[in-house]
Design a protein around this motif. Structure first.
Motif, PDB file in Angstrom:
ATOM      1  N   VAL A  30      -9.776  11.458  33.190  1.00 15.43           N
ATOM      2  CA  VAL A  30      -8.992  12.697  33.221  1.00 15.43           C
ATOM      3  C   VAL A  30      -7.514  12.396  32.978  1.00 15.43           C
ATOM      4  CG1 VAL A  30      -8.140  14.480  34.801  1.00 15.43           C
ATOM      5  CG2 VAL A  30     -10.588  14.014  34.670  1.00 15.43           C
ATOM      6  N   LEU A  31      -7.042  11.295  33.564  1.00 20.43           N
ATOM      7  CA  LEU A  31      -5.628  10.946  33.450  1.00 20.43           C
ATOM      8  C   LEU A  31      -5.291  10.344  32.087  1.00 20.43           C
ATOM      9  CD1 LEU A  31      -5.274   9.475  37.034  1.00 20.43           C
ATOM     10  CD2 LEU A  31      -3.950  11.415  36.166  1.00 20.43           C
ATOM     11  N   THR A  32      -6.109   9.433  31.615  1.00 22.81           N
ATOM     12  CA  THR A  32      -5.774   8.738  30.372  1.00 22.81           C
ATOM     13  C   THR A  32      -5.987   9.607  29.138  1.00 22.81           C
ATOM     14  OG1 THR A  32      -7.989   7.741  30.245  1.00 22.81           O
ATOM     15  CG2 THR A  32      -6.252   6.456  31.321  1.00 22.81           C
ATOM     16  N   GLU A  33      -6.843  10.622  29.245  1.00 28.61           N
ATOM     17  CA  GLU A  33      -7.070  11.512  28.103  1.00 28.61           C
ATOM     18  C   GLU A  33      -6.128  12.705  28.102  1.00 28.61           C
ATOM     19  OE1 GLU A  33      -9.067  10.622  25.612  1.00 28.61           O
ATOM     20  OE2 GLU A  33      -9.352   8.792  26.790  1.00 28.61           O
ATOM     21  N   GLY A  34      -5.207  12.740  29.069  1.00 21.51           N
ATOM     22  CA  GLY A  34      -4.180  13.762  29.047  1.00 21.51           C
ATOM     23  C   GLY A  34      -4.576  15.110  29.619  1.00 21.51           C
TER      24      GLY A  34
END
Length: 212
Positions: free
Chosen positions: A13-17
């Motif tokens: 969720v965090l790394t894909e923005g």
């Protein structure tokens, strides 16, 4: 849901923005989405805080970490070294099947470039770099790489590119494939270092880093 799965899903969720850098982590919504309680979510947040993806705010929840220019410089320096090492190791170890996979990804990436489809281009680009790391067949290197690459993934693979830089990136990827096919470990390491160095400059120019 097991602890490792919660960590993995939250990292994605965090790394894909899906949660932009600097935004508050919506704990209640994530708990509902993952069908878990607050306790496993907060344990996962602690893990991702140690990775630099999350900033824990005492008694105020947490937020997605922002990258400073210093972060970008240091993270890309390490990523350059890891990808260069992966390239050197991959050259004598890569299988014919892995080479074909990378060649196919390269061909698809060129088609996306010709269609000016940047999102699809970046998707293939990322898969190529990850395939080279897998071909190195070194679990320790792969673990370090995933940890570092996760922190710059969003900026690295959504940064706008000028036509000139995009053309140059395609040429560099042709060199990457050619070096792999020739099993030229030193040449591949050199290309990968320059490729990552240029990407770092693009990320800073595009405004994905702030302050120092």
């Amino acid at each position: 849901m097991m602890h490792d799965e919660v960590v993995s899903r939250l990292r994605h969720v965090l790394t894909e923005g899906e949660i932009p850098p600097g935004a508050r982590i919506p704990e209640r919504e994530l708990c509902a989405s993952f069908a878990i309680s607050r306790t496993p979510l907060r344990e996962a947040l602690k893990v991702l805080a140690a990775e630099g993806l999350v900033v824990l705010l005492p008694n105020r929840g947490s937020r997605a970490a922002k990258l400073t220019r210093k972060d970008v410089k240091e993270l890309f320096e390490v990523c350059e070294a890891l990808e260069a090492a992966a390239g050197e190791l991959a050259c004598p170890r890569i299988s014919d099947a892995q080479l074909r996979e990378i060649a196919e990804l390269q061909a698809n990436m060129v088609e996306h470039y010709r269609a000016q489809d940047l999102l699809s281009y970046y998707r293939c680009n990322r898969l190529i770099h990850e395939a080279i790391v897998r071909a190195a067949d070194n679990a320790v290197l792969a673990g370090f790489y995933e940890s570092i690459a996760a922190r710059i993934r969003r900026a690295r693979f959504i940064t706008p590119m000028s036509p000139e830089h995009w053309t140059l990136a395609i040429q560099e990827h042709e060199g990457i494939l050619n070096a792999l096919q020739r099993r030229d470990a030193g040449g591949l390491a050199h290309i990968l270092r320059n490729h990552l160095r240029r990407k770092r400059e693009e990320v800073v120019r595009a405004g994905f880093a702030e302050g120092e």
